[in-house]
Design a protein around this motif. Structure first.
Motif, PDB file in Angstrom:
ATOM      1  N   GLU A   1       0.933  -1.118   0.026  1.00  0.00           N
ATOM      2  CA  GLU A   1       0.279   0.149  -0.081  1.00  0.00           C
ATOM      3  C   GLU A   1       0.879   1.165   0.152  1.00  0.00           C
ATOM      4  O   GLU A   1       0.266   2.396  -0.272  1.00  0.00           O
ATOM      5  N   LEU A   2       2.230   1.134   0.136  1.00  0.00           N
ATOM      6  CA  LEU A   2       3.017   2.290   0.397  1.00  0.00           C
ATOM      7  C   LEU A   2       4.431   1.792  -0.024  1.00  0.00           C
ATOM      8  O   LEU A   2       4.794   0.702   0.117  1.00  0.00           O
ATOM      9  N   THR A   3       5.027   2.847  -0.528  1.00  0.00           N
ATOM     10  CA  THR A   3       6.618   2.440  -0.829  1.00  0.00           C
ATOM     11  C   THR A   3       7.369   3.533   0.080  1.00  0.00           C
ATOM     12  O   THR A   3       6.937   4.631   0.366  1.00  0.00           O
ATOM     13  N   SER A   4       8.644   3.152   0.106  1.00  0.00           N
ATOM     14  CA  SER A   4       9.468   4.069   0.839  1.00  0.00           C
ATOM     15  C   SER A   4       9.793   5.409   0.202  1.00  0.00           C
ATOM     16  O   SER A   4       9.893   6.387   0.675  1.00  0.00           O
TER      17      SER A   4
ATOM     18  N   ALA B   1       7.550   6.804  -1.669  1.00  0.00           N
ATOM     19  CA  ALA B   1       6.319   7.993  -1.497  1.00  0.00           C
ATOM     20  C   ALA B   1       6.284   8.411  -0.099  1.00  0.00           C
ATOM     21  O   ALA B   1       5.997   9.527   0.481  1.00  0.00           O
ATOM     22  N   LEU B   2       6.940   7.466   0.975  1.00  0.00           N
ATOM     23  CA  LEU B   2       6.966   7.903   2.315  1.00  0.00           C
ATOM     24  C   LEU B   2       7.825   8.993   2.492  1.00  0.00           C
ATOM     25  O   LEU B   2       7.699  10.072   3.291  1.00  0.00           O
ATOM     26  N   THR B   3       9.130   8.925   2.012  1.00  0.00           N
ATOM     27  CA  THR B   3      10.221   9.926   2.000  1.00  0.00           C
ATOM     28  C   THR B   3       9.691  10.906   1.345  1.00  0.00           C
ATOM     29  O   THR B   3      10.016  12.087   2.130  1.00  0.00           O
TER      30      THR B   3
ATOM     31  N   LYS C   1      17.034   8.529  -3.589  1.00  0.00           N
ATOM     32  CA  LYS C   1      17.703   7.294  -4.134  1.00  0.00           C
ATOM     33  C   LYS C   1      17.663   6.176  -3.132  1.00  0.00           C
ATOM     34  O   LYS C   1      17.666   5.027  -3.486  1.00  0.00           O
ATOM     35  N   GLU C   2      17.988   6.686  -1.945  1.00  0.00           N
ATOM     36  CA  GLU C   2      18.145   5.446  -0.818  1.00  0.00           C
ATOM     37  C   GLU C   2      16.938   4.853  -0.774  1.00  0.00           C
ATOM     38  O   GLU C   2      16.831   3.454  -0.607  1.00  0.00           O
ATOM     39  N   ALA C   3      15.548   5.740  -0.805  1.00  0.00           N
ATOM     40  CA  ALA C   3      14.598   4.802  -0.638  1.00  0.00           C
ATOM     41  C   ALA C   3      14.158   3.978  -1.866  1.00  0.00           C
ATOM     42  O   ALA C   3      13.461   3.031  -1.840  1.00  0.00           O
ATOM     43  N   ASP C   4      14.356   4.510  -3.007  1.00  0.00           N
ATOM     44  CA  ASP C   4      14.278   3.652  -4.256  1.00  0.00           C
ATOM     45  C   ASP C   4      14.902   2.334  -4.208  1.00  0.00           C
ATOM     46  O   ASP C   4      14.473   1.344  -4.704  1.00  0.00           O
ATOM     47  N   ALA C   5      16.415   2.508  -3.698  1.00  0.00           N
ATOM     48  CA  ALA C   5      17.094   1.103  -3.349  1.00  0.00           C
ATOM     49  C   ALA C   5      16.413   0.120  -2.558  1.00  0.00           C
ATOM     50  O   ALA C   5      16.213  -1.187  -2.938  1.00  0.00           O
ATOM     51  N   LEU C   6      15.859   0.666  -1.509  1.00  0.00           N
ATOM     52  CA  LEU C   6      15.179  -0.217  -0.754  1.00  0.00           C
ATOM     53  C   LEU C   6      14.019  -0.608  -1.118  1.00  0.00           C
ATOM     54  O   LEU C   6      13.382  -1.927  -0.770  1.00  0.00           O
ATOM     55  N   ASP C   7      13.286   0.155  -1.842  1.00  0.00           N
ATOM     56  CA  ASP C   7      12.056  -0.319  -2.563  1.00  0.00           C
ATOM     57  C   ASP C   7      12.207  -1.523  -3.479  1.00  0.00           C
ATOM     58  O   ASP C   7      11.415  -2.345  -3.621  1.00  0.00           O
ATOM     59  N   ALA C   8      13.480  -1.433  -4.152  1.00  0.00           N
ATOM     60  CA  ALA C   8      13.836  -2.431  -4.973  1.00  0.00           C
ATOM     61  C   ALA C   8      14.167  -3.895  -4.347  1.00  0.00           C
ATOM     62  O   ALA C   8      13.970  -4.735  -4.716  1.00  0.00           O
ATOM     63  N   GLU C   9      14.718  -3.521  -3.217  1.00  0.00           N
ATOM     64  CA  GLU C   9      15.082  -4.627  -2.399  1.00  0.00           C
ATOM     65  C   GLU C   9      13.828  -5.577  -1.968  1.00  0.00           C
ATOM     66  O   GLU C   9      13.768  -6.776  -2.051  1.00  0.00           O
ATOM     67  N   ARG C  10      12.995  -4.652  -1.593  1.00  0.00           N
ATOM     68  CA  ARG C  10      11.602  -5.185  -0.928  1.00  0.00           C
ATOM     69  C   ARG C  10      11.013  -6.139  -2.110  1.00  0.00           C
ATOM     70  O   ARG C  10      10.577  -7.054  -1.994  1.00  0.00           O
TER      71      ARG C  10
END
Length: 550
Positions: A69-72, A74-76, A105-114
């Motif tokens: 329901e949420l991405t890092s 979007a939250l960031t 960019k950090e948030a995007d990388a963590l979203d990709a990991e998830r």
């Protein structure tokens, strides 16, 4: 003098005297390297506009990301937008001194990991803020001083590396009382030459306390999920108390200090500041760990646990034996009354309450100050020279401030710097004796003695008085505290909201023996769940003194 307290001028005057070029960014402008979405005027003027993540805890944020329901990202972005609307515009809290240009960019990388099936833990993708005395690339680490505004450390502090390994997004740095409130005994909490005056989100003319003032104001205002502060003597507990937060000051040695601008290696520690005990426990779990570059952390081996969240227990007060420093307080009647209500709540939750006194209370003050002065000179010289800072010693810093007195010292001087510079080395008997005396009187013959002889799980007291008016002419109107023994002894303390007075939050502080964080978290969580005293800020211009007291 407490290493958290400092003093100021009227807010409008303070901000007017600081040109925009002296802040990390001018109010109302996008910060370098980070895209912020423009907000309509109504949002900037009215912070209570239904922010989607207001008062949402880390567990819930993680659950929403887990459900898709949420991405890092979007939250960031949401927190960055709120910083633009609340910190740079609207109430203009001045809580955030610099944003991380790589946050998205950090948030995007963590979203990709998830998305790939890897979740590092409960902090994965969660944005947090850091006090601006902690090394974190690629941002400056300035302690709020213009002398270090261009100081960009080459590596992360150990605690920042731990947070990144746990999946946290480093959102930015928070303002602080300059040099963690150890430049002058007449300083204003929350003021730095680089960041200006931080405001208290509960009443904008009230002090945010120091020195982790920006961290406290930011988390209270929902500018991030949580933040890291640092404490030498009250700099986590006091700003957490006046901002309606939970703040954990760990045992010295539980959390590494490497990469953190120092005051005292005997008392310094970083710790979490959050809106709930659960969030603070989650953050602390990610922060702890042995660091070979900080010998104090070797003492945590076999004593530290790494999942404090598992100690959350609604029944944690049942059967507990709690000592209260009622006779040692009395610095504010509202704080005393709130403490009495808190004691009643703990009795109802099954705790036994016992009146106790510290036989050595206050006797360590002079020795503590000598320790801080000696250790500040030694520690700061070492940090500045090792990190390649623009000034390489306390002596050079003193000279910089003299040359730039108009911008660096418009309200208060640097007498603590000068007193520290006059001290000798750490092999002098004056220092050795002072360190032994301070730790003995606060710890072995003070807090720890009472805990042991009275068979207590913890000792409680009011953390501090309600926030006072910001006054740069006379400085902080600090009335008293209940946490000093734990700070000097190097033992843990946790503050939790216990009520408010005319809308100004007040906290209770739980203090225990060294390495007793698990038990203190149990007690604090049970108290929090019993009382549910935290209220979100309303960003009022001043406290509503004509209304019924809280």
């Amino acid at each position: 003098m407490r290493s958290l307290i400092v003093k100021t001028l009227p807010l409008a005057t303070l901000l007017a005297l600081l040109p925009a070029c002296q802040r990390a960014d001018a109010p109302g402008t996008a910060r370098a390297g980070v895209t912020t979405t423009a907000k309509p005027a109504a949002a900037a003027a009215a912070p209570r506009d239904g922010f989607a993540f207001a008062e949402v805890g880390i567990d819930e944020l993680q659950a929403r990301m887990g459900r898709g329901e949420l991405t890092s990202h979007a939250l960031t972005q949401a927190y960055l937008d709120r910083i633009a609307a609340i910190d740079d515009a609207g109430p203009t809290l001045n809580a955030v001194i610099e944003l991380n240009p790589a946050a998205l960019k950090e948030a995007d990388a963590l979203d990709a990991e998830r998305k790939a099936g890897r979740v590092r833990g409960p902090l994965h993708g969660v944005p947090v803020l850091l006090k601006d005395n902690i090394d974190a690339t690629p941002m400056a680490n300035s302690a709020g001083s213009l002398a270090l505004a261009s100081h960009h450390p080459r590596t992360d502090a150990f605690v920042v590396a731990r947070l990144r390994e746990a999946g946290a997004v480093i959102l930015g740095k928070t303002n602080l009382s300059e040099w963690a409130n150890f430049r002058s005994s007449r300083s204003s909490s929350g003021w730095s030459a680089r960041g200006g005056q931080t405001r208290n989100p509960y009443a904008l003319d009230r002090s945010p306390c120091g020195s982790s003032s920006g961290s406290g104001a930011a988390v209270a205002a929902n500018l991030a999920a949580a933040a890291i502060g640092t404490e030498t003597d009250g700099s986590i507990v006091c700003p957490s108390s006046v901002a309606g937060l939970v703040g954990i000051k760990p045992t010295v040695g539980l959390v590494s200090r490497s990469g953190i601008i120092p005051i005292s290696h005997s008392q310094d520690t970083a710790g979490p500041m959050a809106r709930s005990v659960a969030d603070a426990a989650t953050l602390l779990s990610a922060m702890v760990g042995r660091d070979d570059t900080d010998p104090a952390t070797s003492e945590s081996t076999g004593r530290a646990i790494f999942d404090y969240h598992a100690r959350l227990n609604r029944e944690g007060l049942r059967g507990a034996r709690i000592g209260v420093l009622r006779k040692s307080m009395g610095f504010h009647p509202a704080a005393d009354a709130a403490l009495e209500r808190s004691l009643d709540a703990m009795r109802q939750a099954g705790a036994e309450i016992v009146d106790v006194e510290l036989p050595t209370a206050g006797q360590w003050n002079d020795a503590e100050m000598d320790v801080l002065l000696y250790e500040f000179k030694h520690g700061l010289d070492g940090y500045l020279s090792r990190s390649g800072a623009p000034v390489n010693s306390l002596a050079a810093l003193i000279e910089y401030n003299r040359r730039n007195a108009k911008t660096e010292m418009p309200f208060f001087a640097q007498e603590l710097f000068e007193r520290a510079q006059a001290k000798g080395t750490l092999d002098e008997m004056a220092y050795i004796d002072a360190r032994s005396k301070a730790r003995r009187l606060a710890g072995a013959e003070g807090l720890e003695a009472v805990l042991s002889t009275s068979s207590l799980d913890a000792i409680v007291a009011p953390a501090t008085a309600p926030a006072w008016l910001i006054d740069p002419v006379n400085g902080d109107h600090f009335l008293g505290e209940g946490y000093g023994a734990a700070a000097v002894a190097g033992t843990p303390s946790i503050t939790v909201p216990m009520g408010d007075y005319f809308g100004l939050p007040m906290g209770i502080v739980f203090m225990g023996t060294a390495w007793s964080e698990p038990r203190l978290i149990e007690l604090a969580y049970a108290f929090e769940q019993k009382t549910k005293a935290r209220k979100a800020p309303q960003f009022l211009a001043t406290a509503p003194l004509g209304t019924t007291k809280g």
